[in-house]
Design a protein around this motif. Structure first.
Motif, PDB file in Angstrom:
ATOM      1  N   THR A 289       2.015  16.077  -7.544  1.00 46.27           N
ATOM      2  CA  THR A 289       2.853  14.914  -7.275  1.00 46.27           C
ATOM      3  C   THR A 289       4.033  14.879  -8.230  1.00 46.27           C
ATOM      4  OG1 THR A 289       0.974  13.629  -6.447  1.00 46.27           O
ATOM      5  CG2 THR A 289       2.897  12.395  -7.188  1.00 46.27           C
ATOM      6  N   PHE A 290       3.776  15.174  -9.487  1.00 40.41           N
ATOM      7  CA  PHE A 290       4.845  15.215 -10.484  1.00 40.41           C
ATOM      8  C   PHE A 290       5.905  16.240 -10.092  1.00 40.41           C
ATOM      9  CE2 PHE A 290       6.747  16.960 -14.345  1.00 40.41           C
ATOM     10  CZ  PHE A 290       7.145  15.819 -15.019  1.00 40.41           C
ATOM     11  N   ASP A 291       5.474  17.420  -9.665  1.00 39.13           N
ATOM     12  CA  ASP A 291       6.415  18.479  -9.294  1.00 39.13           C
ATOM     13  C   ASP A 291       7.181  18.134  -8.019  1.00 39.13           C
ATOM     14  OD1 ASP A 291       5.694  19.974 -11.492  1.00 39.13           O
ATOM     15  OD2 ASP A 291       4.299  21.266 -10.402  1.00 39.13           O
ATOM     16  N   LEU A 292       6.480  17.571  -7.027  1.00 36.91           N
ATOM     17  CA  LEU A 292       7.129  17.240  -5.755  1.00 36.91           C
ATOM     18  C   LEU A 292       8.229  16.202  -5.924  1.00 36.91           C
ATOM     19  CD1 LEU A 292       4.035  17.102  -3.375  1.00 36.91           C
ATOM     20  CD2 LEU A 292       5.896  18.767  -3.279  1.00 36.91           C
ATOM     21  N   THR A 293       8.060  15.330  -6.902  1.00 37.23           N
ATOM     22  CA  THR A 293       9.058  14.289  -7.162  1.00 37.23           C
ATOM     23  C   THR A 293      10.058  14.697  -8.236  1.00 37.23           C
ATOM     24  OG1 THR A 293       7.658  13.223  -8.828  1.00 37.23           O
ATOM     25  CG2 THR A 293       7.423  12.478  -6.542  1.00 37.23           C
ATOM     26  N   SER A 294       9.943  15.957  -8.713  1.00 37.87           N
ATOM     27  CA  SER A 294      10.758  16.420  -9.847  1.00 37.87           C
ATOM     28  C   SER A 294      10.614  15.473 -11.036  1.00 37.87           C
ATOM     29  CB  SER A 294      12.235  16.550  -9.429  1.00 37.87           C
ATOM     30  OG  SER A 294      12.385  17.502  -8.395  1.00 37.87           O
ATOM     31  N   GLY A 295       9.368  15.033 -11.234  1.00 32.00           N
ATOM     32  CA  GLY A 295       9.091  14.134 -12.346  1.00 32.00           C
ATOM     33  C   GLY A 295       9.821  12.810 -12.234  1.00 32.00           C
ATOM     34  N   TRP A 296      10.106  12.404 -10.984  1.00 30.00           N
ATOM     35  CA  TRP A 296      10.835  11.160 -10.728  1.00 30.00           C
ATOM     36  C   TRP A 296      12.146  11.096 -11.528  1.00 30.00           C
ATOM     37  CZ3 TRP A 296       5.476  11.018 -11.605  1.00 30.00           C
ATOM     38  CH2 TRP A 296       4.705  10.718 -10.471  1.00 30.00           C
ATOM     39  N   GLY A 297      12.690  12.279 -11.812  1.00 26.37           N
ATOM     40  CA  GLY A 297      13.931  12.323 -12.584  1.00 26.37           C
ATOM     41  C   GLY A 297      13.774  11.775 -13.997  1.00 26.37           C
ATOM     42  N   GLY A 298      12.519  11.705 -14.458  1.00 25.20           N
ATOM     43  CA  GLY A 298      12.249  11.171 -15.787  1.00 25.20           C
ATOM     44  C   GLY A 298      11.986   9.681 -15.803  1.00 25.20           C
ATOM     45  N   SER A 299      12.192   9.010 -14.667  1.00 22.23           N
ATOM     46  CA  SER A 299      12.024   7.558 -14.617  1.00 22.23           C
ATOM     47  C   SER A 299      11.237   7.182 -13.369  1.00 22.23           C
ATOM     48  CB  SER A 299      13.378   6.844 -14.611  1.00 22.23           C
ATOM     49  OG  SER A 299      14.098   7.100 -15.798  1.00 22.23           O
ATOM     50  N   TYR A 300       9.955   6.848 -13.552  1.00 22.25           N
ATOM     51  CA  TYR A 300       9.157   6.365 -12.431  1.00 22.25           C
ATOM     52  C   TYR A 300       9.795   5.078 -11.905  1.00 22.25           C
ATOM     53  CZ  TYR A 300       5.178   4.974  -9.639  1.00 22.25           C
ATOM     54  OH  TYR A 300       4.384   4.602  -8.598  1.00 22.25           O
ATOM     55  N   PRO A 301       9.753   4.839 -10.584  1.00 24.16           N
ATOM     56  CA  PRO A 301      10.468   3.690 -10.016  1.00 24.16           C
ATOM     57  C   PRO A 301      10.103   2.331 -10.613  1.00 24.16           C
ATOM     58  CG  PRO A 301       9.834   5.199  -8.275  1.00 24.16           C
ATOM     59  CD  PRO A 301       9.205   5.714  -9.521  1.00 24.16           C
ATOM     60  N   ILE A 302       8.881   2.185 -11.134  1.00 21.48           N
ATOM     61  CA  ILE A 302       8.497   0.938 -11.789  1.00 21.48           C
ATOM     62  C   ILE A 302       8.564   1.178 -13.292  1.00 21.48           C
ATOM     63  CG2 ILE A 302       6.779  -0.881 -11.975  1.00 21.48           C
ATOM     64  CD1 ILE A 302       7.937  -0.456  -9.155  1.00 21.48           C
ATOM     65  N   GLN A 303       9.506   0.559 -13.947  1.00 24.76           N
ATOM     66  CA  GLN A 303       9.778   0.827 -15.352  1.00 24.76           C
ATOM     67  C   GLN A 303       8.731   0.187 -16.263  1.00 24.76           C
ATOM     68  OE1 GLN A 303      12.412   2.913 -16.476  1.00 24.76           O
ATOM     69  NE2 GLN A 303      12.237   3.346 -14.291  1.00 24.76           N
ATOM     70  N   GLY A 304       8.578   0.789 -17.432  1.00 25.23           N
ATOM     71  CA  GLY A 304       7.713   0.227 -18.460  1.00 25.23           C
ATOM     72  C   GLY A 304       6.250   0.599 -18.328  1.00 25.23           C
ATOM     73  N   ILE A 305       5.901   1.433 -17.357  1.00 26.91           N
ATOM     74  CA  ILE A 305       4.507   1.831 -17.157  1.00 26.91           C
ATOM     75  C   ILE A 305       4.363   3.315 -17.482  1.00 26.91           C
ATOM     76  CG2 ILE A 305       2.626   2.027 -15.505  1.00 26.91           C
ATOM     77  CD1 ILE A 305       3.813  -0.250 -13.942  1.00 26.91           C
ATOM     78  N   PRO A 306       3.535   3.674 -18.469  1.00 25.36           N
ATOM     79  CA  PRO A 306       3.344   5.085 -18.790  1.00 25.36           C
ATOM     80  C   PRO A 306       2.602   5.811 -17.679  1.00 25.36           C
ATOM     81  CG  PRO A 306       1.798   3.742 -20.020  1.00 25.36           C
ATOM     82  CD  PRO A 306       2.727   2.797 -19.323  1.00 25.36           C
ATOM     83  N   VAL A 307       2.916   7.086 -17.497  1.00 30.11           N
ATOM     84  CA  VAL A 307       2.296   7.896 -16.450  1.00 30.11           C
ATOM     85  C   VAL A 307       1.529   9.044 -17.092  1.00 30.11           C
ATOM     86  CG1 VAL A 307       2.699   9.359 -14.434  1.00 30.11           C
ATOM     87  CG2 VAL A 307       4.100   7.312 -14.787  1.00 30.11           C
ATOM     88  N   PHE A 308       0.268   9.177 -16.723  1.00 32.66           N
ATOM     89  CA  PHE A 308      -0.595  10.247 -17.216  1.00 32.66           C
ATOM     90  C   PHE A 308      -0.778  11.264 -16.096  1.00 32.66           C
ATOM     91  CE2 PHE A 308      -1.218   6.699 -19.912  1.00 32.66           C
ATOM     92  CZ  PHE A 308      -1.509   7.217 -21.173  1.00 32.66           C
ATOM     93  N   VAL A 309      -0.369  12.497 -16.369  1.00 34.89           N
ATOM     94  CA  VAL A 309      -0.360  13.541 -15.340  1.00 34.89           C
ATOM     95  C   VAL A 309      -1.486  14.526 -15.623  1.00 34.89           C
ATOM     96  CG1 VAL A 309       0.988  15.354 -14.224  1.00 34.89           C
ATOM     97  CG2 VAL A 309       2.137  13.300 -15.096  1.00 34.89           C
ATOM     98  N   LEU A 310      -2.387  14.677 -14.670  1.00 37.30           N
ATOM     99  CA  LEU A 310      -3.512  15.594 -14.806  1.00 37.30           C
ATOM    100  C   LEU A 310      -3.065  17.000 -14.434  1.00 37.30           C
ATOM    101  CD1 LEU A 310      -6.600  15.545 -15.398  1.00 37.30           C
ATOM    102  CD2 LEU A 310      -6.931  15.419 -12.913  1.00 37.30           C
TER     103      LEU A 310
END
Length: 207
Positions: free
Chosen positions: A77-98
């Motif tokens: 998912t991280f790769d398909l979204t290109s890491g959301w360009g570094g900014s997940y659409p909902i700000q302030g929430i950390p993302v843990f990538v397995l």
């Protein structure tokens, strides 16, 4: 202590993406219909006005993220979204990538990414610590979701059931193992384009 919630949009026949998923088609062929409810209204989300929803769908969407303190996603998912360009659409929430292979470069942006290579139990433990009293949302990838379910780490399942039969693609619950998982029905919220179904897992390791 917050809950671990599996949150996914799914077709009536159990798919969370169509076939041939790639970087240009992150939801596969025809899979974009599963997320149309996020853009089928004219009321912007309080968290990101990119999402424009009906009033009821906005209430469900915003309520979910209001209580979310961390996210878990798979490496695909991280790769398909290109890491959301570094900014997940909902700000302030950390993302843990397995992942078994953390990337050497991470897009610069507003989101704090943590790459977990020692398994789903560790990913959930770290995400729960970061979330503190808020919930952890498992939102990216069927394999990651299945690992969480198999390890009895999910407290609730929130399915946004879209009235479509995709016929093929990536199934959310196939495979999750031979053991029966007992569920307790929670909220059922119906709208014109999606039905939001919440279930509590009775034999979760967290309960």
């Amino acid at each position: 202590m917050g809950k671990v919630i599996l949150d996914m949009s799914m077709s009536l026949d159990g798919f969370i993406a169509g076939p041939n998923v790639n970087c240009k088609q992150g939801l596969g062929e025809g899979g974009e219909v599963l997320h149309e409810w996020l853009f089928s209204g004219d009321i912007p989300s309080k968290f990101n006005d990119f999402f424009k929803l009906s009033r009821t769908n906005r209430e469900v969407f915003d309520k979910s993220f209001k209580t979310t303190g961390a996210l878990i996603a798979g490496r695909r998912t991280f790769d398909l979204t290109s890491g959301w360009g570094g900014s997940y659409p909902i700000q302030g929430i950390p993302v843990f990538v397995l992942t078994h292979d953390p990337p050497k470069e991470i897009p610069r942006g507003e989101t704090a990414f943590t790459f977990v290579s020692d398994g789903i139990v560790s990913a959930v433990k770290q995400a729960k610590a970061a979330a503190e009293k808020n919930n952890v949302q498992v939102m990216g990838g069927a394999i990651t979701a299945q690992q969480c379910i198999k390890a009895n780490l999910v407290d609730e399942i929130l399915i946004h059931l879209v009235p479509v039969l995709l016929g093929k693609g990536i199934r959310l619950f196939d495979p999750i193992g031979p053991e029966k998982i007992q569920l307790e029905k929670g909220d059922v919220i119906e709208t014109a384009d999606v039905t939001h179904l919440r279930y509590r897992i009775l034999n979760s390791r967290n309960t």
